[in-house]
Every structure is written in C-alpha cells, then in structure tokens.
Design a protein around this motif. Sequence first.
Motif, short mmCIF file in Angstrom:
data_model
loop_
_atom_site.label_atom_id
_atom_site.label_comp_id
_atom_site.label_asym_id
_atom_site.label_seq_id
_atom_site.Cartn_x
_atom_site.Cartn_y
_atom_site.Cartn_z
N MET A 1 59.79 42.42 55.01
CA MET A 1 58.58 42.03 54.28
C MET A 1 58.50 42.80 52.96
O MET A 1 58.61 44.03 52.94
N ASN A 2 58.32 42.07 51.87
CA ASN A 2 58.04 42.67 50.56
C ASN A 2 56.59 42.37 50.20
O ASN A 2 56.19 41.20 50.19
N VAL A 3 55.84 43.41 49.90
CA VAL A 3 54.39 43.29 49.72
C VAL A 3 54.01 43.40 48.26
O VAL A 3 54.36 44.37 47.58
N SER A 4 53.31 42.39 47.77
CA SER A 4 52.71 42.43 46.44
C SER A 4 51.20 42.60 46.59
O SER A 4 50.55 41.79 47.25
N LEU A 5 50.67 43.65 46.00
CA LEU A 5 49.23 43.90 46.00
C LEU A 5 48.67 43.40 44.68
O LEU A 5 49.02 43.90 43.61
N ILE A 6 47.81 42.39 44.75
CA ILE A 6 47.24 41.76 43.56
C ILE A 6 45.84 42.31 43.32
O ILE A 6 45.00 42.32 44.23
N VAL A 7 45.62 42.78 42.10
CA VAL A 7 44.34 43.37 41.70
C VAL A 7 43.77 42.52 40.57
O VAL A 7 44.37 42.41 39.51
N SER A 8 42.60 41.93 40.79
CA SER A 8 41.95 41.11 39.76
C SER A 8 40.98 41.97 38.97
O SER A 8 40.17 42.71 39.56
N THR A 9 41.03 41.88 37.64
CA THR A 9 40.18 42.75 36.82
C THR A 9 39.68 42.02 35.59
O THR A 9 40.27 41.03 35.14
N TYR A 10 38.58 42.56 35.03
CA TYR A 10 38.05 42.05 33.76
C TYR A 10 37.18 43.13 33.12
O TYR A 10 36.10 43.45 33.62
N ASN A 11 37.68 43.71 32.04
CA ASN A 11 36.91 44.63 31.19
C ASN A 11 36.18 45.74 31.95
O ASN A 11 35.04 46.05 31.66
N ARG A 12 36.89 46.33 32.90
CA ARG A 12 36.31 47.46 33.61
C ARG A 12 37.40 48.51 33.85
O ARG A 12 37.76 48.80 34.98
N PRO A 13 37.94 49.08 32.79
CA PRO A 13 39.08 49.98 32.94
C PRO A 13 38.78 51.23 33.75
O PRO A 13 39.67 51.77 34.42
N ASP A 14 37.53 51.73 33.69
CA ASP A 14 37.20 52.92 34.47
C ASP A 14 37.32 52.63 35.96
O ASP A 14 37.92 53.41 36.73
N ALA A 15 36.77 51.49 36.40
CA ALA A 15 36.87 51.10 37.81
C ALA A 15 38.33 50.82 38.18
O ALA A 15 38.78 51.17 39.27
N LEU A 16 39.07 50.18 37.29
CA LEU A 16 40.47 49.86 37.58
C LEU A 16 41.29 51.14 37.76
O LEU A 16 42.16 51.20 38.63
N GLU A 17 41.00 52.16 36.99
CA GLU A 17 41.72 53.43 37.15
C GLU A 17 41.44 54.06 38.50
O GLU A 17 42.34 54.61 39.15
#
Length: 264
Positions: A1-17
């Motif tokens: 199994m190869n796992v891709s973790l998808i993260v959806s974001t929009y103009n919230r770099p502090d939360a993304l970090e």
Amino acid sequence: MNVSLIVSTYNRPDALEVCLDSIRHQTVLPDEVVIGDDGSKDETKELIERMKGGFPVPIVHVWQEDNGFRLAMMRNKSVAAASGNYIIEIDGDVFLHPRFVEDHIRLSGKGIYVKGGRVNLNRELTAKICLERRAPRIWPWTKGIESKPENGFHFKHLSSFLAPRYRKHASPGLGCNMSFYKEDYIRINGYDEFFEGWGGEDYDFANRLLASGCVKRYLKFAGIVYHLWHEDKYMQNADKNFKYMEGQSSHQVIRCTNGVDKYL
C-alpha cells in the motif's frame, strides 16, 4: 500500500503549518502529502516551499485559480495528482493525533471507506496554536475544546470493535477525515463538481460510495483530528447543494458525470 495524504487548504498558512507539523510527527508516515490549494495567495506557496526541504516525505502542491469555493474540484485534482493507491483526505484547518495515519491504515480495505470524527477547538485556543505554529498534544480535558471532547479519547482495540458497528446508517461522510482506495474513488468518478460553496459534497461522495457497494468503517476513539476554529463562510449555496445531494441519494446515483475523470 502506498498512501497519499491529501490536505485541502485556502489562504490559511498558519493553520496549514500546524497541520503539516502534526503530519511530520505521525507514528506511521504517509508516502507523500498532496496539498490541494483552492487559490491561496503567495504566502501559502512560500510556506510549502519552505517546508518541503526538511519534511520527511515528498510534498506536492496542486494549485487552482481562486474562483470561489471549489473544494470538490480541488479534491478531484489532488487525487488525480496523487501517486498512492490509498488516499487519506483531511482539511488544512485540522491537525492530527499522532496515530491518525496508523489508525486509517489499520482499518483500510478495498471496497471499504473509513470515516472519522473531530474535536472542535474554540477561538482562543485556536489563536494560541496558530500563533505558535506547532501542533500541541490535546486531551479530552484540555481547556479550549468547544465541542465533542469525547472524540479525543484514543482506544485502539475498542475502535477496531466499533468500526464496522458504530453509526452504520448515519453520518455517511466527513471530508476532513476520510480514507479510501483510489480505485473505489475512480469507480464513482470522485467528487461531483456540481458542488460549489460550502456543504453537501462529502455526504454526496460517501452516499455514492455506499451505493456502489462500499462499506463504511467508522473511526470512533481513533483517527482523531482537532479542528481549528473559523468563521462560517461560503454558505450561499448550502440549500441548493443539500437539495441536490438529497435528490442524488434518493435516485441511488453511483457515478457522477462531472467528476475526476477529466483530470486522469
């Protein structure tokens, strides 16, 4: 199994970090992180470029033009770009319990999708976390939980027992905490890009997985995410979206016509 973790974001770099910091400290790492960016400004791109260098797995940045809330489209593009055969999807305004990826993999299977819950944090705790830009350890009794503290308990064996039994006919999907095999996603043509603005796309997606013969496993007491506070926005199409979702569900639609196939 190869796992891709998808993260959806929009103009919230502090939360993304904060989110990326929690991914870095997983007991089991994904094979890659795909950041699906619904048109963020340069600050998000700069953060991703800075994080790539010391990150333990590859980070892929998929960006589309900012033309309204098009999360369904962004998720389709992200899955199409993913190299893994197993997809875990979250939002960029959550951070993860250290065993989050491990839990999803443990309960995975072809013809199965895994759906988790979340612990909702209040505005004050969210501000503190985003200022520090690090994912803290949260307990069910941590001050600053706004709702669902019970979702913060982690019990591996109890979660395995409950997964095929708990809420079998309720809450079909939650886009910020789900996983599935890519082939199951492609079979139903992924997310329906009818959905623009907040609401309904994850329920519709999960309903079609169920209609296709997939089985839901519910992650209770495992697969925990902590949801950072935000204002409710992009609600203008909510009624239209949910009415459409209910119509599709009542007709047992399996494969949407406006989906991921155009990106494959």
